[in-house]
Design a protein around this motif. Structure first.
Motif, PDB file in Angstrom:
ATOM      1  N   GLU A  47       3.939  14.971  -7.895  1.00  0.00           N
ATOM      2  CA  GLU A  47       3.884  14.313  -6.618  1.00  0.00           C
ATOM      3  C   GLU A  47       4.679  12.953  -6.584  1.00  0.00           C
ATOM      4  OE1 GLU A  47      -0.986  15.527  -5.948  1.00  0.00           O
ATOM      5  OE2 GLU A  47      -0.371  13.686  -6.885  1.00  0.00           O
ATOM      6  N   LYS A  48       5.086  12.623  -7.850  1.00  0.00           N
ATOM      7  CA  LYS A  48       5.594  11.227  -7.979  1.00  0.00           C
ATOM      8  C   LYS A  48       7.234  11.465  -8.161  1.00  0.00           C
ATOM      9  CE  LYS A  48       1.874   9.040  -9.962  1.00  0.00           C
ATOM     10  NZ  LYS A  48       1.528   8.184  -8.542  1.00  0.00           N
ATOM     11  N   SER A  49       7.756  12.714  -8.548  1.00  0.00           N
ATOM     12  CA  SER A  49       9.392  12.913  -8.454  1.00  0.00           C
ATOM     13  C   SER A  49       9.388  14.457  -8.028  1.00  0.00           C
ATOM     14  CB  SER A  49       9.448  12.960 -10.057  1.00  0.00           C
ATOM     15  OG  SER A  49       8.913  14.102 -10.725  1.00  0.00           O
ATOM     16  N   ASP A  50      10.810  14.698  -8.137  1.00  0.00           N
ATOM     17  CA  ASP A  50      11.191  16.068  -7.630  1.00  0.00           C
ATOM     18  C   ASP A  50      11.381  17.113  -8.725  1.00  0.00           C
ATOM     19  OD1 ASP A  50      13.185  14.981  -8.882  1.00  0.00           O
ATOM     20  OD2 ASP A  50      14.805  15.894  -7.893  1.00  0.00           O
ATOM     21  N   CYS A  51      10.528  16.721  -9.867  1.00  0.00           N
ATOM     22  CA  CYS A  51      10.535  17.751 -11.019  1.00  0.00           C
ATOM     23  C   CYS A  51       9.775  18.867 -10.670  1.00  0.00           C
ATOM     24  CB  CYS A  51       9.846  17.035 -12.252  1.00  0.00           C
ATOM     25  SG  CYS A  51       8.035  16.848 -12.016  1.00  0.00           S
ATOM     26  N   LEU A  52       9.915  19.994 -11.762  1.00  0.00           N
ATOM     27  CA  LEU A  52       9.485  21.423 -11.529  1.00  0.00           C
ATOM     28  C   LEU A  52       8.483  21.361 -13.137  1.00  0.00           C
ATOM     29  CD1 LEU A  52       8.787  24.232 -10.235  1.00  0.00           C
ATOM     30  CD2 LEU A  52      10.576  24.917 -12.075  1.00  0.00           C
ATOM     31  N   ALA A  89       8.805  14.958 -26.397  1.00  0.00           N
ATOM     32  CA  ALA A  89       7.627  15.761 -26.492  1.00  0.00           C
ATOM     33  C   ALA A  89       6.348  14.897 -26.742  1.00  0.00           C
ATOM     34  CB  ALA A  89       7.777  16.743 -27.538  1.00  0.00           C
ATOM     35  N   GLY A  90       5.215  15.375 -26.269  1.00  0.00           N
ATOM     36  CA  GLY A  90       4.044  14.340 -26.414  1.00  0.00           C
ATOM     37  C   GLY A  90       3.921  13.290 -25.461  1.00  0.00           C
ATOM     38  N   CYS A  91       4.502  13.640 -24.270  1.00  0.00           N
ATOM     39  CA  CYS A  91       4.518  12.495 -23.171  1.00  0.00           C
ATOM     40  C   CYS A  91       3.326  12.618 -22.337  1.00  0.00           C
ATOM     41  CB  CYS A  91       5.850  12.780 -22.426  1.00  0.00           C
ATOM     42  SG  CYS A  91       7.463  12.747 -23.181  1.00  0.00           S
ATOM     43  N   PHE A  92       2.936  11.308 -21.883  1.00  0.00           N
ATOM     44  CA  PHE A  92       1.868  11.290 -21.034  1.00  0.00           C
ATOM     45  C   PHE A  92       2.275  11.047 -19.328  1.00  0.00           C
ATOM     46  CE2 PHE A  92       0.990   9.303 -25.074  1.00  0.00           C
ATOM     47  CZ  PHE A  92      -0.482   9.747 -25.294  1.00  0.00           C
ATOM     48  N   LEU A  93       1.358  11.903 -18.821  1.00  0.00           N
ATOM     49  CA  LEU A  93       1.836  12.140 -17.317  1.00  0.00           C
ATOM     50  C   LEU A  93       0.760  11.365 -16.419  1.00  0.00           C
ATOM     51  CD1 LEU A  93       3.186  15.666 -17.260  1.00  0.00           C
ATOM     52  CD2 LEU A  93       4.471  13.678 -17.716  1.00  0.00           C
ATOM     53  N   PRO A  94       0.956  11.119 -15.256  1.00  0.00           N
ATOM     54  CA  PRO A  94       0.002  10.709 -14.295  1.00  0.00           C
ATOM     55  C   PRO A  94      -0.891  11.817 -14.000  1.00  0.00           C
ATOM     56  CG  PRO A  94       2.091  10.621 -13.416  1.00  0.00           C
ATOM     57  CD  PRO A  94       2.364  10.867 -14.672  1.00  0.00           C
ATOM     58  N   LEU A  95      -2.115  11.661 -13.542  1.00  0.00           N
ATOM     59  CA  LEU A  95      -3.041  12.883 -13.222  1.00  0.00           C
ATOM     60  C   LEU A  95      -2.770  12.486 -11.463  1.00  0.00           C
ATOM     61  CD1 LEU A  95      -6.358  12.607 -15.537  1.00  0.00           C
ATOM     62  CD2 LEU A  95      -4.015  14.129 -15.494  1.00  0.00           C
ATOM     63  N   THR A  96      -2.854  13.821 -11.013  1.00  0.00           N
ATOM     64  CA  THR A  96      -3.396  13.804  -9.527  1.00  0.00           C
ATOM     65  C   THR A  96      -4.503  13.167  -8.894  1.00  0.00           C
ATOM     66  OG1 THR A  96      -3.127  15.105  -7.580  1.00  0.00           O
ATOM     67  CG2 THR A  96      -4.159  15.949  -9.439  1.00  0.00           C
ATOM     68  N   VAL A 155       0.722  -1.110  -0.059  1.00  0.00           N
ATOM     69  CA  VAL A 155       0.008   0.166  -0.219  1.00  0.00           C
ATOM     70  C   VAL A 155       0.770   1.311   0.031  1.00  0.00           C
ATOM     71  CG1 VAL A 155      -1.792   1.320   1.297  1.00  0.00           C
ATOM     72  CG2 VAL A 155      -1.979  -1.064   1.029  1.00  0.00           C
ATOM     73  N   PHE A 156       1.976   1.149   0.825  1.00  0.00           N
ATOM     74  CA  PHE A 156       2.769   2.459   1.120  1.00  0.00           C
ATOM     75  C   PHE A 156       3.915   2.335  -0.098  1.00  0.00           C
ATOM     76  CE2 PHE A 156       2.137   3.215   5.628  1.00  0.00           C
ATOM     77  CZ  PHE A 156       0.929   3.773   5.553  1.00  0.00           C
ATOM     78  N   GLN A 157       3.797   1.476  -1.223  1.00  0.00           N
ATOM     79  CA  GLN A 157       4.779   1.447  -2.256  1.00  0.00           C
ATOM     80  C   GLN A 157       5.201   2.879  -2.756  1.00  0.00           C
ATOM     81  OE1 GLN A 157       4.592   1.958  -6.078  1.00  0.00           O
ATOM     82  NE2 GLN A 157       6.776   1.630  -6.066  1.00  0.00           N
ATOM     83  N   PRO A 158       4.293   3.830  -3.216  1.00  0.00           N
ATOM     84  CA  PRO A 158       4.583   5.043  -3.780  1.00  0.00           C
ATOM     85  C   PRO A 158       5.259   5.776  -2.686  1.00  0.00           C
ATOM     86  CG  PRO A 158       2.311   4.524  -4.213  1.00  0.00           C
ATOM     87  CD  PRO A 158       2.922   3.533  -3.139  1.00  0.00           C
ATOM     88  N   GLU A 159       4.936   5.733  -1.321  1.00  0.00           N
ATOM     89  CA  GLU A 159       5.480   6.514  -0.513  1.00  0.00           C
ATOM     90  C   GLU A 159       6.927   6.137  -0.163  1.00  0.00           C
ATOM     91  OE1 GLU A 159       2.344   6.034  -0.130  1.00  0.00           O
ATOM     92  OE2 GLU A 159       1.443   7.696  -0.667  1.00  0.00           O
ATOM     93  N   LEU A 160       6.978   5.015   0.086  1.00  0.00           N
ATOM     94  CA  LEU A 160       8.454   4.356   0.198  1.00  0.00           C
ATOM     95  C   LEU A 160       9.377   4.810  -0.887  1.00  0.00           C
ATOM     96  CD1 LEU A 160       7.390   0.804   1.524  1.00  0.00           C
ATOM     97  CD2 LEU A 160       8.306   2.519   2.903  1.00  0.00           C
ATOM     98  N   ARG A 161       8.782   4.765  -1.991  1.00  0.00           N
ATOM     99  CA  ARG A 161       9.836   5.030  -3.249  1.00  0.00           C
ATOM    100  C   ARG A 161      10.087   6.554  -3.111  1.00  0.00           C
ATOM    101  NH1 ARG A 161       7.896   5.113  -9.854  1.00  0.00           N
ATOM    102  NH2 ARG A 161       9.523   6.132 -10.320  1.00  0.00           N
TER     103      ARG A 161
END
Length: 278
Positions: free
Chosen positions: A214-219, A186-193, A81-87
């Motif tokens: 939310e899933k990375s440290d990107c801007l 370009a033309g990349c798909f991103l996960p929705l919040t 369940v915590f896999q995203p948070e652990l990552r």
């Protein structure tokens, strides 16, 4: 009282350091899961643990057996369940400046040129009210996102970025991923919040920008197709209605020490929120 007195007299410097380390670790863990799905799950686990102990004290053997077995398999459930948070936590440790160099340190001479090209492109897209979504990769790799789009691997230029987002072109609907001074794809798909408290006026681009932040440290930089407003997403937070001067300063400060970057972002986010309240 005598027991407490002896306890304090026997405390060593090493014990104090040990306690401070544990307290700091728990504080960092709390800050990591605060206002995320993991916060609610953690509360549920605490309630389950308390209920297990109460059933043991009250000798409710059937209830205790069920809860105990649930807690036994709970460790495996937590990992799933915590896999995203652990990552996210492991990436946070891996992004320590002890292990990495910032873009400004590696290519300081080209930083201003890169920032100017990005700002010029965003300003032009904003004036023309052309929707755009630009993701700036930092230490967390975005290879899986790049693979969903069309590889470019070209040097950043305002003309390239503008042309990508021109309406009715093959790549205008997706996101552009930038790594250092290279347009990776370009033309990349991103996960929705998954954030359900967002304003209804925010479209797919803004939700995708929040999702990847939310899933990375990107801007992530967003230009609204309806209003031409410029927004940025970082660490699951969104700052809207930025001008080009502010955007340029954010990009310049992007690879500075984390504490400076966060304080700058929070300042403009608060300013944005105050403007909305008025």
């Amino acid at each position: 009282m005598q027991y407490l007195k002896e306890l304090f007299l026997n405390v060593r410097i090493r014990d104090i350091i040990d306690i401070l380390i544990v307290a700091f670790a728990f504080y960092k863990l709390f800050m990591l899961i605060r206002e995320t799905r993991a916060e609610q799950l953690t509360k549920g686990i605490i309630v389950l643990f308390v209920a297990t102990k109460i059933s043991e004290w009250l000798e409710l053997f059937t209830v205790y057996w069920i809860l105990e077995k649930t807690m036994t398999v709970g460790v495996l459930a937590i990992l799933i369940v915590f896999q995203p948070e652990l990552r996210r936590g492991l990436e946070y440790i891996g992004r320590s400046r002890f292990f990495t160099k910032s873009f400004a340190e590696i290519k300081d001479e080209s930083l201003n040129e890169v920032v100017d090209e990005i700002v010029d492109a965003v300003a032009s897209l904003s004036r023309q009210k052309i929707g755009a979504l630009i993701v700036m990769e930092r230490e967390t790799g975005l290879s899986e996102v790049v693979e969903t789009g069309t590889r470019i691997d070209g040097k950043i230029s305002s003309g390239l970025l503008i042309n990508v987002f021109i309406p009715n072109t093959p790549l205008h609907d997706g996101a552009v991923v930038i790594k250092e001074d290279i347009v990776k794809a370009a033309g990349c798909f991103l996960p929705l919040t998954d954030n359900t408290s967002l304003s209804k006026e925010l479209g797919t681009r803004h939700r995708a920008a929040l999702g990847i932040s939310e899933k990375s440290d990107c801007l992530a930089i967003v230009v609204s197709e309806e209003t031409g407003a410029i927004s940025i997403a970082e660490n699951g937070s969104l700052a809207r209605y930025l001008d080009t001067k502010t955007l340029k300063q954010i990009l310049i400060d992007m690879y500075k020490p984390k504490i400076q970057r966060q304080s700058f972002f929070v300042k403009w986010r608060r300013k944005d929120e105050q403007g909305e309240e008025k």
